[in-house]
Design a protein around this motif. Structure first.
Motif, PDB file in Angstrom:
ATOM      1  N   THR A   1       0.835  -1.202   0.000  1.00  0.00           N
ATOM      2  CA  THR A   1       0.000   0.000   0.000  1.00  0.00           C
ATOM      3  C   THR A   1       0.866   1.246   0.000  1.00  0.00           C
ATOM      4  O   THR A   1       2.049   1.215   0.329  1.00  0.00           O
ATOM      5  CB  THR A   1      -0.922   0.047   1.241  1.00  0.00           C
ATOM      6  OG1 THR A   1      -0.111  -0.002   2.422  1.00  0.00           O
ATOM      7  CG2 THR A   1      -1.903  -1.108   1.250  1.00  0.00           C
TER       8      THR A   1
ATOM      9  N   ALA B   1       3.336   6.196  -7.138  1.00  0.00           N
ATOM     10  CA  ALA B   1       2.172   5.421  -7.589  1.00  0.00           C
ATOM     11  C   ALA B   1       2.605   4.143  -8.303  1.00  0.00           C
ATOM     12  O   ALA B   1       2.007   3.080  -8.107  1.00  0.00           O
ATOM     13  CB  ALA B   1       1.306   6.280  -8.506  1.00  0.00           C
ATOM     14  N   ASP B   2       3.654   4.238  -9.111  1.00  0.00           N
ATOM     15  CA  ASP B   2       4.140   3.059  -9.842  1.00  0.00           C
ATOM     16  C   ASP B   2       4.700   2.005  -8.894  1.00  0.00           C
ATOM     17  O   ASP B   2       4.504   0.807  -9.102  1.00  0.00           O
ATOM     18  CB  ASP B   2       5.215   3.469 -10.847  1.00  0.00           C
ATOM     19  CG  ASP B   2       4.651   4.262 -12.018  1.00  0.00           C
ATOM     20  OD1 ASP B   2       3.414   4.245 -12.211  1.00  0.00           O
ATOM     21  OD2 ASP B   2       5.443   4.914 -12.730  1.00  0.00           O
TER      22      ASP B   2
ATOM     23  N   ARG C   1       3.825   1.478  -5.817  1.00  0.00           N
ATOM     24  CA  ARG C   1       2.684   0.858  -5.152  1.00  0.00           C
ATOM     25  C   ARG C   1       2.002  -0.119  -6.104  1.00  0.00           C
ATOM     26  O   ARG C   1       1.617  -1.223  -5.711  1.00  0.00           O
ATOM     27  CB  ARG C   1       1.736   1.947  -4.674  1.00  0.00           C
ATOM     28  CG  ARG C   1       0.547   1.422  -3.871  1.00  0.00           C
ATOM     29  CD  ARG C   1      -0.667   1.294  -4.747  1.00  0.00           C
ATOM     30  NE  ARG C   1      -1.848   0.913  -4.001  1.00  0.00           N
ATOM     31  CZ  ARG C   1      -2.929   0.433  -4.594  1.00  0.00           C
ATOM     32  NH1 ARG C   1      -2.971   0.289  -5.913  1.00  0.00           N
ATOM     33  NH2 ARG C   1      -3.989   0.092  -3.885  1.00  0.00           N
ATOM     34  N   SER C   2       1.856   0.256  -7.368  1.00  0.00           N
ATOM     35  CA  SER C   2       1.227  -0.631  -8.350  1.00  0.00           C
ATOM     36  C   SER C   2       2.038  -1.894  -8.563  1.00  0.00           C
ATOM     37  O   SER C   2       1.494  -2.952  -8.916  1.00  0.00           O
ATOM     38  CB  SER C   2       1.039   0.108  -9.686  1.00  0.00           C
ATOM     39  OG  SER C   2       0.145   1.198  -9.543  1.00  0.00           O
ATOM     40  N   ALA C   3       3.357  -1.805  -8.361  1.00  0.00           N
ATOM     41  CA  ALA C   3       4.237  -2.957  -8.511  1.00  0.00           C
ATOM     42  C   ALA C   3       4.217  -3.862  -7.284  1.00  0.00           C
ATOM     43  O   ALA C   3       4.927  -4.872  -7.247  1.00  0.00           O
ATOM     44  CB  ALA C   3       5.661  -2.491  -8.789  1.00  0.00           C
TER      45      ALA C   3
ATOM     46  N   ASP D   1      -3.293   5.255  -0.239  1.00  0.00           N
ATOM     47  CA  ASP D   1      -4.346   4.330   0.192  1.00  0.00           C
ATOM     48  C   ASP D   1      -4.761   4.629   1.625  1.00  0.00           C
ATOM     49  O   ASP D   1      -5.943   4.557   1.969  1.00  0.00           O
ATOM     50  CB  ASP D   1      -3.847   2.876   0.116  1.00  0.00           C
ATOM     51  CG  ASP D   1      -3.449   2.478  -1.288  1.00  0.00           C
ATOM     52  OD1 ASP D   1      -4.293   2.566  -2.199  1.00  0.00           O
ATOM     53  OD2 ASP D   1      -2.283   2.084  -1.477  1.00  0.00           O
TER      54      ASP D   1
END
Length: 262
Positions: free
Chosen positions: A32, A179-180, A182-184, A202
Motif C-alpha cells: 500500500t 504510484a508506480d 505501489r502498483s508494482a 491508500d
C-alpha cells in the motif's frame, strides 16, 4: 510478500531528550501507499527513521519484516546542500543503491546496472548521469536521490517530504514514481505537508506526537481529525479545508490547490 509491512504497539520514539511519538499502535499493510501528515515536529521524520532501523524505540514494539532482508528497506531524505569538494557523479550516486544488496566491494551484475539505468530514466536524469551532484539544481538533486531509492528496488520505500518546495516537473515525476511502486506491489510510506498529495495514498496516518487518526484519506483528512492535530490552524473556506502549519516554515496545504512556496 509479508502481509504487514510494519506493525507497532505502544511505540514511543524520542529525538534526543524530546518525545517525538508516544504510544503509537498501528499496522501498515504491505503493498500500500501510506501518507504521513501532521504539523512540523509531529514525529513524521522520526517515524520514518525508526521504520528504516535508524532510530531505536524508546519503548514499545516496532516490527518491520523487510529489515530481515538486506537492502529490502530504502530511505530517501530531503535533498540537502552537497559538499562541493565531494567528487561524485549522478550515476555514482544512484549506483550506491546497489551496495545495499551487493556490498560496497561487490561486483555489479548486469541486473544491478539495469536497475540503476531504470532509476535514472524514471526520474528523467539519465542525461545528467555524468554531471557532478553538486552542480545540479535542488529539484534535480531530489530526483537523483529518489532515483537512488528506486534503483534499490526495496520492498519498503520510505520518502521524507520528497516533493516539498520542488518545481512542477520534479513533483509530478516523483509522485508518479510513488504510484508506480505501489502498483508494482511495493509498500511506500511518504511524509508530506500537502493534503492533496496525502489524498493520493491508500492510507493516511495523521500525527501530532501521537497517532491522531489512521485510515482512508476521506476519514483522516476531515475537519475533526485535522482540528485535533493542528489546533486552531485549520481554516474553512468554500474550496475546502486549509491547514496553516508552523509560521516559520511557511507551509500552507489544502484539500484543493492551496500550496505555499518554500
Amino acid at each position: 510478500m509479508h502481509l504487514l509491512a510494519a506493525s507497532a504497539s505502544d511505540l514511543v520514539l524520542a529525538y534526543g531528550t524530546r518525545a517525538a511519538l508516544g504510544g503509537a499502535t498501528f499496522d501498515l499493510p504491505a503493498g500500500t501507499a501510506v501518507s504521513l501528515i501532521g504539523p512540523n515536529g509531529s514525529g513524521k521524520s522520526t517515524l520514518l527513521r525508526a521504520l528504516a532501523g535508524l532510530a531505536e524505540p524508546r519503548s514499545g514494539r516496532l516490527d518491520v519484516p523487510a529489515r530481515q532482508t538486506r537492502g529490502a528497506v530504502a530511505l530517501v531524505l530531503q535533498t540537502t546542500d552537497v559538499d562541493r569538494t565531494l567528487p561524485v557523479t549522478v550515476r555514482e550516486t544512484v549506483t550506491m543503491a546497489r551496495y545495499a544488496t551487493r556490498g560496497p566491494f561487490g561486483r555489479l551484475r548486469p541486473a544491478d546496472r539495469a536497475a540503476v539505468s531504470r532509476g535514472l530514466e524514471r526520474m528523467d536524469v539519465a542525461d545528467l548521469a555524468g554531471r557532478q551532484l553538486h552542480e545540479l539544481s535542488g529539484g534535480q538533486r531530489q530526483r537523483v536521490l529518489v532515483a537512488q531509492g528506486l534503483a534499490q528496488e526495496a520492498e519498503l520505500l520510505l520518502l521524507d517530504e520528497p516533493v516539498t518546495g520542488l518545481d512542477v516537473v520534479s513533483r509530478e515525476l516523483i509522485l508518479a514514481a510513488v504510484a508506480d511502486e505501489r502498483s508494482a506491489g511495493r509498500t511506500v510510506v511518504v511524509s508530506t505537508h500537502d493534503l492533496d498529495d496525502a489524498r493520493r495514498a491508500d492510507l493516511v496516518m495523521l500525527l501530532a506526537n501521537r497517532v491522531v487518526a489512521f485510515g482512508p484519506p476521506d476519514e483522516v483528512l476531515a475537519d475533526g481529525p485535522l482540528s485535533a492535530a493542528y489546533g486552531g490552524r485549520v481554516l474553512r473556506v468554500p474550496e475546502g479545508l486549509i491547514v496553516m502549519d508552523d509560521p516559520h516554515h511557511d507551509h500552507v496545504d489544502s484539500h484543493d490547490h492551496h500550496r505555499a512556496p518554500t
